[in-house]
Design a protein around this motif. Structure first.
Motif, mmCIF file in Angstrom:
data_model
loop_
_atom_site.group_PDB
_atom_site.id
_atom_site.type_symbol
_atom_site.label_atom_id
_atom_site.label_comp_id
_atom_site.label_asym_id
_atom_site.label_seq_id
_atom_site.Cartn_x
_atom_site.Cartn_y
_atom_site.Cartn_z
ATOM 1 N N ARG A 29 0.807 -1.210 0.000
ATOM 2 C CA ARG A 29 0.000 0.000 0.000
ATOM 3 C C ARG A 29 0.848 1.271 0.000
ATOM 4 O O ARG A 29 0.479 2.267 -0.627
ATOM 5 C CB ARG A 29 -0.959 -0.003 1.202
ATOM 6 C CG ARG A 29 -1.945 -1.179 1.184
ATOM 7 C CD ARG A 29 -2.958 -1.058 2.312
ATOM 8 N NE ARG A 29 -3.847 0.085 2.107
ATOM 9 C CZ ARG A 29 -4.955 0.030 1.371
ATOM 10 N NH1 ARG A 29 -5.323 -1.096 0.773
ATOM 11 N NH2 ARG A 29 -5.717 1.103 1.246
ATOM 12 N N ASP A 30 1.976 1.259 0.705
ATOM 13 C CA ASP A 30 2.814 2.456 0.728
ATOM 14 C C ASP A 30 3.368 2.750 -0.658
ATOM 15 O O ASP A 30 3.441 3.913 -1.087
ATOM 16 C CB ASP A 30 3.940 2.314 1.757
ATOM 17 C CG ASP A 30 4.823 1.095 1.503
ATOM 18 O OD1 ASP A 30 4.380 0.165 0.791
ATOM 19 O OD2 ASP A 30 5.960 1.064 2.031
ATOM 20 N N TRP A 31 3.735 1.687 -1.384
ATOM 21 C CA TRP A 31 4.252 1.890 -2.738
ATOM 22 C C TRP A 31 3.155 2.413 -3.658
ATOM 23 O O TRP A 31 3.376 3.344 -4.443
ATOM 24 C CB TRP A 31 4.807 0.580 -3.289
ATOM 25 C CG TRP A 31 5.403 0.734 -4.657
ATOM 26 C CD1 TRP A 31 6.682 1.082 -4.975
ATOM 27 C CD2 TRP A 31 4.711 0.593 -5.910
ATOM 28 N NE1 TRP A 31 6.840 1.159 -6.338
ATOM 29 C CE2 TRP A 31 5.642 0.860 -6.937
ATOM 30 C CE3 TRP A 31 3.402 0.255 -6.253
ATOM 31 C CZ2 TRP A 31 5.306 0.805 -8.283
ATOM 32 C CZ3 TRP A 31 3.054 0.202 -7.599
ATOM 33 C CH2 TRP A 31 4.011 0.475 -8.598
ATOM 34 N N SER A 34 2.516 6.025 -3.194
ATOM 35 C CA SER A 34 3.532 6.877 -3.826
ATOM 36 C C SER A 34 3.329 6.956 -5.333
ATOM 37 O O SER A 34 3.566 7.994 -5.948
ATOM 38 C CB SER A 34 4.937 6.361 -3.496
ATOM 39 O OG SER A 34 5.281 5.221 -4.275
ATOM 40 N N LEU A 243 9.915 3.962 -3.933
ATOM 41 C CA LEU A 243 8.762 4.848 -3.794
ATOM 42 C C LEU A 243 8.837 5.948 -4.841
ATOM 43 O O LEU A 243 9.912 6.378 -5.237
ATOM 44 C CB LEU A 243 8.725 5.446 -2.387
ATOM 45 C CG LEU A 243 8.549 4.460 -1.227
ATOM 46 C CD1 LEU A 243 8.499 5.207 0.095
ATOM 47 C CD2 LEU A 243 7.292 3.601 -1.418
#
Length: 368
Positions: A29-31, A34, A243
Motif C-alpha cells: 500500500r505504501d508503494w 507513492s 517509492l
C-alpha cells in the motif's frame, strides 16, 4: 532521454512483483500510495495517464491461500476473479485523495487485433481520458486462456499505448533497464541507456522471466518496445520498486529508453491509409470542408454509400465528383450508413432503433 513532464499522454505498466509482497501476498500500500502521488504530479503537468496493472492473480492467490508457483488454469482464473475487485478498489482508494477518478477496463489482446473490438476499446478509453479519468487497464484473466499461460501485461501495455496514441510508455519492472546479459548471472553485463533500433543482436541478449510473480521477461519487453516505437511511442524500462518510481525516473533513475520511430499520429494515419477499403462514402461540399477543417465525418454530410462493410472496416471517402479524399474506419455498417445518411445526429437513434455514436468516422480514425 525523454522527460515525463513533456508527455501529452503516458501509459505506465505496473508489474505484479511491485504491487504484491512476494512473502505475504499482501498489497504494498505504501508503494501504491507513492505511485498515486506520481500520477497526480503528471496530471498536474497536463499529462493524460493510463495505468496498465498486473496484480489480480497475485492478489487473489494470497487471499485464496494458493502457492506462489505455477497455477492450473482454473486456479489462475479463480485467483484473478478474487483479485480484480481488490486491485480496482486499491487504485480507487489511493487516487481519490488527489481528486482523481478511476475506471477499471478489462481487456484481452484480442481486443486490439479485432478492428471492431479495437474501435470500441479506443472509443471508451478516449472518452474516459477526455473526462480526466485515469483508466486502470488489466488483462481479463478470469476468462482468458492463452493470455494466462503465455501472455503478460508488457505486450498489453504496448497495445494500449498504440490504441490511445500515447507518446510515452513506461514499464515499471523489477529490473532497471535492458542489459547485454542477465546482470544477476553475468557481472560484466552492461545496461543500455538508449536503444535507437532493435537489432538481431539486441534480440539475442533478451532473457526470460526472473520473478515468481511476474511472467514478463526481456523477450516480452522487446516485443512491447517494437510495437510501441513503431507506432510513435517512446518506451522506457526502469526499476519500479522504489517509492515514487515515476518521479525517480524523471530525476535520472537508471533506465533504458527505446526511441520512437515516428510520432503516434503519423503512424496511425499510415496504418489507416494502407488498409484496403471495403466500400465508399460520398460527401456533400459542406462535409468536405468540415473534414479539411479537422472535423469528424457526421451522417448529415453523407450523400451516398457503396459496398458491403462492417463496423471497423476501412472505407474510401469521396467528394461529389468521385475524387477520393482518403480512407477512414467506419463506426457503422454499410446498411446502417445507408439508413442514416443525411440525418442529423439527434435523429440517428430513432432511425436505427438504438443509441449510436455521433460520428460515422471520427477524425482520429481518418487519413486524408
Amino acid at each position: 532521454m525523454a522527460s515525463l513532464s513533456t508527455a501529452k499522454r503516458l501509459v505506465a505498466k505496473i508489474g505484479s512483483a511491485l504491487l504484491v509482497d512476494r512473502a505475504t501476498g499482501a498489497l504494498r500500500r505504501d508503494w501504491l500510495a507513492s505511485l498515486a502521488e506520481d500520477v497526480a504530479w503528471l496530471k498536474g503537468q497536463g499529462t493524460e495517464v493510463v495505468l496498465v496493472s498486473s496484480g489480480s492473480i497475485a492478489l487473489g492467490r494470497g487471499v485464496l491461500g494458493l502457492p506462489a508457483t505455477e497455477l492450473a488454469l482454473e486456479q489462475s482464473q479463480a485467483a484473478a476473479a478474487v483479485g480484480q475487485i481488490r486491485l480496482a478498489r486499491a487504485y480507487e482508494e489511493m487516487l481519490a485523495p488527489h481528486d482523481i477518478t478511476t475506471a477499471q477496463v478489462l481487456v484481452t489482446l484480442e481486443d486490439s487485433t479485432d478492428r471492431r473490438r479495437y474501435l470500441n476499446s479506443r472509443a471508451t478509453l478516449e472518452q474516459l481520458l477526455s473526462m480526466r479519468v485515469v483508466p486502470i487497464v488489466n488483462e481479463n484473466d478470469t476468462v482468458a486462456t492463452d493470455e494466462i499461460r503465455f501472455g503478460d501485461n508488457d505486450r498489453l501495455a504496448a497495445q494500449i499505448a498504440v490504441t490511445v496514441g500515447a507518446d510515452q510508455l513506461i514499464l515499471l519492472s523489477d529490473v532497471d533497464g535492458f542489459y547485454t546479459a542477465n546482470p544477476a548471472l553475468d557481472r560484466d553485463a552492461t545496461r543500455y541507456d538508449v536503444i535507437e533500433r532493435i537489432t538481431a543482436d539486441i534480440e539475442k541478449m533478451a532473457g526470460d522471466a526472473g520473478s515468481g510473480l511476474s511472467k514478463g521477461g526481456m523477450k516480452t519487453k522487446l516485443i512491447a518496445a517494437r510495437t510501441a516505437t513503431a507506432a510513435g511511442c517512446a518506451m522506457a524500462i526502469t526499476e519500479g520498486s522504489v517509492l515514487n518510481p515515476l518521479r525517480a525516473l524523471e530525476n535520472g533513475a537508471n533506465a533504458t529508453w527505446f526511441t520512437a520511430q515516428t510520432d503516434p499520429q503519423a503512424a496511425r494515419k499510415r496504418w489507416i491509409a494502407a488498409m484496403k477499403p471495403r466500400g465508399t462514402v460520398t460527401l456533400d461540399a459542406g462535409a468536405v470542408d468540415a473534414l479539411h477543417a479537422g472535423k469528424s465525418l457526421l451522417a448529415a454530410g453523407i450523400t451516398g454509400v457503396a459496398g458491403r462493410f462492417q463496423r471497423g472496416d476501412a472505407v474510401a471517402i469521396a467528394d461529389a465528383g468521385g475524387h477520393i479524399l482518403g480512407h477512414g474506419l467506419t463506426r457503422y455498417t454499410a446498411d446502417e450508413a445507408r439508413a442514416i445518411r443525411g440525418r442529423k445526429s439527434h435523429e440517428i437513434e430513432a432511425v436505427l432503433g438504438y443509441p449510436a455514436r455521433a460520428a460515422l468516422i471520427h477524425r482520429d480514425d481518418m487519413a486524408l
